[in-house]
Design a protein around this motif. Structure first.
Motif, PDB file in Angstrom:
ATOM      1  N   ASP A   1       0.832  -1.201   0.000  1.00 51.22           N
ATOM      2  CA  ASP A   1       0.000   0.000   0.000  1.00 51.22           C
ATOM      3  C   ASP A   1       0.864   1.248   0.000  1.00 51.22           C
TER       4      ASP A   1
ATOM      5  N   GLY B   1      -4.938   6.903   5.628  1.00 48.78           N
ATOM      6  CA  GLY B   1      -5.444   5.540   5.752  1.00 48.78           C
ATOM      7  C   GLY B   1      -5.015   4.673   4.572  1.00 48.78           C
TER       8      GLY B   1
ATOM      9  N   TYR C   1      -3.079 -10.220   8.666  1.00 50.20           N
ATOM     10  CA  TYR C   1      -2.291  -9.328   7.812  1.00 50.20           C
ATOM     11  C   TYR C   1      -0.937  -9.100   8.467  1.00 50.20           C
TER      12      TYR C   1
ATOM     13  N   ASN D   1      -2.221  -6.964  11.477  1.00 50.79           N
ATOM     14  CA  ASN D   1      -3.608  -6.504  11.474  1.00 50.79           C
ATOM     15  C   ASN D   1      -4.484  -7.751  11.510  1.00 50.79           C
TER      16      ASN D   1
ATOM     17  N   ARG E   1      -7.226  -8.440  10.132  1.00 51.29           N
ATOM     18  CA  ARG E   1      -8.241  -8.250   9.084  1.00 51.29           C
ATOM     19  C   ARG E   1      -7.552  -8.003   7.757  1.00 51.29           C
TER      20      ARG E   1
ATOM     21  N   GLY F   1      -6.486  -5.566   4.555  1.00 51.00           N
ATOM     22  CA  GLY F   1      -6.062  -4.170   4.436  1.00 51.00           C
ATOM     23  C   GLY F   1      -6.989  -3.381   3.528  1.00 51.00           C
ATOM     24  N   ASP F   2      -6.966  -2.085   3.736  1.00 51.03           N
ATOM     25  CA  ASP F   2      -7.692  -1.172   2.866  1.00 51.03           C
ATOM     26  C   ASP F   2      -6.691  -0.075   2.522  1.00 51.03           C
ATOM     27  N   PRO F   3      -6.316   0.128   1.282  1.00 51.91           N
ATOM     28  CA  PRO F   3      -6.908  -0.284   0.019  1.00 51.91           C
ATOM     29  C   PRO F   3      -6.308  -1.530  -0.649  1.00 51.91           C
ATOM     30  N   GLU F   4      -5.602  -2.393   0.102  1.00 48.19           N
ATOM     31  CA  GLU F   4      -5.088  -3.614  -0.529  1.00 48.19           C
ATOM     32  C   GLU F   4      -6.228  -4.500  -1.055  1.00 48.19           C
TER      33      GLU F   4
END
Ligand code: AMP
Ligand code: GLY
Length: 427
Positions: free
Chosen positions: A213, A227, A270, A286, A288, A290-293
């Motif tokens: 990211d 983010g 993650y 993490n 959960r 990822g965002d934006p992965e």
């Protein structure tokens, strides 16, 4: 299957989009969802910070499977609340989610299980003691808040004054509340960063395609952290040899360590890695996706995500095969003016092309509102455009082609997502 997705950002839009493709998904809800997700799933009001309430609402819906996007409900124990009510859930327990929820816990866990990470200088709950400890560190140093700070709890700096001021903001001014009452100081590592995400049933795991990211707001990794302004996924990011090393030295000891410590982990895990000259090391866990992965990753998934999730919960992940579309994808975040500070919102969005029927490009909503069929911006990160192609440069061009058609006042996005990856290829 009837599926519930918890969350309401572009990551959850991407997940819902992928799940909707599955022939085995007959109904989908998203809690709370957003204006983009509403086209694919029934959005159900709910606050991701109130996990008992979420579970009560879910009990009325009776989903066969629930997938959680953001960390907060997991760290607050949403998995246990669902389990109590007999609702199958893809997500770790509260105790296991501490890998993300407490950096002190994560450091201790890695120490206990011999998982490579940055050397720790110390853990402090007193600003004066932490500041004095700065006299004994190598520079640059990393200051981290213990708890969840939405990506804003980490400072890497070479400046004593900056480190001191950050510690004060966390420990004395309590800018992040309880999350910043304890801080850790650790050594800064250099190398390239990789987002290595696995799906695990607590025993076996399947890696997702490697990703990266782009955290800073401006091109060339300049400006403040956000983010996430975009991501890429490419097989070239990690050689076969490096992947084996990551799995043997980091992923297996982590999953084995969780089981050994009696922490049940079912879901996405993650690993934020730094690939150093001395091998891969963990910067963060993490609990959960990822965002934006995720927006980049779903574009490459040539497998049924709903069936993968079902197999994970059933403990039969070892028999599942993930097939990844060659060879690359990219996601580009379109953000409001002012982001990552105070974003300007309520701007009319135009030019969102209709790409619903294409499988190689998609526009995911993060913060939009719809009035009279017109979309308006409602927060900092507004939309994520994602595309997959046979090469990274094609994927990048396809994403930017769509991004450049979208217009709203003050829109900002990075223009270099995926550009530099040639130099940083295979280690
Ligand atoms: P974290 O929330 O721990 O992932 O930290 C956020 C970002 O800070 C990471 O993605 C890295 O870019 C940077 N970072 C964290 N720890 C270190 C470290 N030990 N050395 C260098 N950079 C770091
Ligand atoms: N993209 C990094 C994260 O989701 O934490």
């Amino acid at each position: 299957m009837k599926i519930l997705v918890i969350g309401g950002g572009a990551r959850e839009h991407a997940l819902t989009w992928k799940l909707r493709e599955s022939p085995s998904v007959e109904r989908a809800w998203c809690m709370p969802g957003n204006a983009g997700i509403a086209a694919l799933a029934e959005c159900v009001a709910g606050n991701v910070g109130e996990v008992a309430k979420l579970a009560e609402i879910a009990q009325g819906l009776k989903p066969d499977l629930t997938i959680v996007g953001p960390e907060q409900p997991l760290v607050l124990g949403v998995a246990e609340e669902f389990e109590k009510r007999g609702l199958p859930m893809l997500g770790p327990t509260r105790a296991a989610a501490r890998l993300e929820g407490s950096k002190v816990f994560a450091k201790e866990f890695m120490g206990r299980h011999g998982i490579p990470t940055a050397p720790l200088y110390g853990v402090f709950d007193d600003a004066g003691t932490a500041a004095r400890a700065l006299g004994r560190v190598n520079w640059p140093v990393v200051v981290k808040a213990d708890g969840l700070c939405a990506g804003k709890g980490v400072l890497v700096t070479s400046l004593l004054d900056e480190a001191r001021a950050f510690i004060e903001r966390l420990v004395e001014k309590n800018e992040f509340g309880d999350a910043g009452r304890r801080v850790i100081l650790e050594q800064a590592l250099t190398g390239r960063e990789i987002s290595y995400i696995v799906l695990t049933d607590g025993e076996d795991f399947l890696p997702l395609a490697p990703a990266r990211d782009y955290k800073r707001i401006f091109d060339g990794d300049a400006g403040p952290n956000t983010g996430g302004m975009g991501a890429i996924s490419s097989d070239e990011l990690v050689s076969g040899e490096l992947e084996q090393l990551i799995q043997e030295s980091i992923v297996r000891p982590t999953i084995g360590g969780l089981a050994h410590d009696g922490l049940r982990y079912v879901g996405f895990l993650y690993f934020g890695l730094m690939i150093t000259d001395d091998g891969p090391k963990v910067l963060e866990f993490n609990c959960r996706l990822g965002d934006p992965e995720t927006e980049a990753l779903v574009m490459r998934m040539n497998f049924d995500l709903a069936v993968a999730a079902e197999a994970t919960i059933a403990g039969t992940l070892a028999r599942f095969r993930m097939v990844w579309r060659p060879a690359a994808s990219a996601s580009v975040v379109l953000a409001s003016a002012g982001y990552p500070g105070k974003p300007q919102t309520g701007k009319r969005i135009s030019g969102v092309p209709s790409v619903d029927s294409r499988r190689d490009v998609a526009v995911f909503h993060a913060a939009t509102e719809v009035r009279d069929d017109i979309y308006y911006t409602s927060s900092g990160r507004v939309l994520t455009v994602a595309a997959a192609a046979g090469t990274l440069s094609e994927a990048r061009l396809a994403a930017y082609d769509v991004a450049n058609q979208i217009v709203f006042e003050g829109m900002q996005f990075r223009t270099d997502i995926g550009r530099e990856s040639k130099q940083s290829a295979r280690t």
